[in-house]
Design a protein around this motif. Structure first.
Motif, mmCIF file in Angstrom:
data_model
loop_
_atom_site.group_PDB
_atom_site.id
_atom_site.type_symbol
_atom_site.label_atom_id
_atom_site.label_comp_id
_atom_site.label_asym_id
_atom_site.label_seq_id
_atom_site.Cartn_x
_atom_site.Cartn_y
_atom_site.Cartn_z
ATOM 1 N N GLN A 1 -91.596 -9.066 -47.949
ATOM 2 C CA GLN A 1 -92.033 -10.083 -46.957
ATOM 3 C C GLN A 1 -92.249 -11.510 -47.389
ATOM 4 N N ASP B 1 -84.491 -9.650 -45.487
ATOM 5 C CA ASP B 1 -83.105 -9.219 -45.919
ATOM 6 C C ASP B 1 -83.230 -8.093 -46.906
ATOM 7 N N ALA C 1 -85.630 -5.967 -39.846
ATOM 8 C CA ALA C 1 -85.024 -7.010 -38.918
ATOM 9 C C ALA C 1 -86.166 -7.779 -38.129
ATOM 10 N N LYS C 2 -87.125 -6.901 -37.495
ATOM 11 C CA LYS C 2 -88.230 -7.529 -36.877
ATOM 12 C C LYS C 2 -89.246 -8.438 -37.723
ATOM 13 N N ASP C 3 -89.435 -8.174 -39.256
ATOM 14 C CA ASP C 3 -90.086 -8.957 -39.952
ATOM 15 C C ASP C 3 -89.192 -9.898 -40.586
ATOM 16 N N GLU C 4 -87.874 -10.336 -40.304
ATOM 17 C CA GLU C 4 -87.043 -11.214 -40.936
ATOM 18 C C GLU C 4 -87.020 -11.069 -42.219
#
Length: 122
Positions: free
Chosen positions: A90, A56, A51-54
């Protein structure tokens, strides 16, 4: 009289008699609970980092993970392993097109003549 009776009476058994040590059942229970929730803690850390690194994560991705590899011997999540797992997901950084930025050999802009203010209000 047995050794247990001598303890209750306050009399210490002689040094030849082994002392009776009662096991603490709470330590075993704590260890079991820690083992049970170590995997859940590691998966929660994985989701938090995603979630921190966006990122999914795909549906059902965590169902196939071996959570024992996400934790160390003490049952604590290993951040380096979690980072390595999330690396393929990522997003690559995309930079905006820098069209028109910087120094150009032909700096003369093309201007369109504008009518004067007087002509606009007439």
């Amino acid at each position: 009289m047995t050794d247990i009776d001598s303890f209750e009476d306050g009399v210490q058994p002689d040094s030849q008699t082994p002392a009776i040590v009662l096991a603490d059942p709470s330590e075993g229970i704590r260890a079991e609970v820690h083992r049970e929730y170590a995997g859940k803690l590691a998966l929660a850390e994985l989701r938090i980092q995603a979630a921190k690194d966006e990122i999914d994560l795909p549906e059902g991705f965590t169902d196939y993970l071996d959570v024992s590899r996400l934790t160390d011997d003490d049952g604590q999540p290993i951040e380096d392993v979690i980072t390595e797992i999330l690396k393929p997901f990522q997003k690559k950084m995309k930079f905006a097109e820098l069209q028109g930025a910087g120094y150009h050999r032909n700096p003369a802009p093309v201007f369109q003549p504008r009518p004067s203010l007087d002509a606009r209000h007439r």
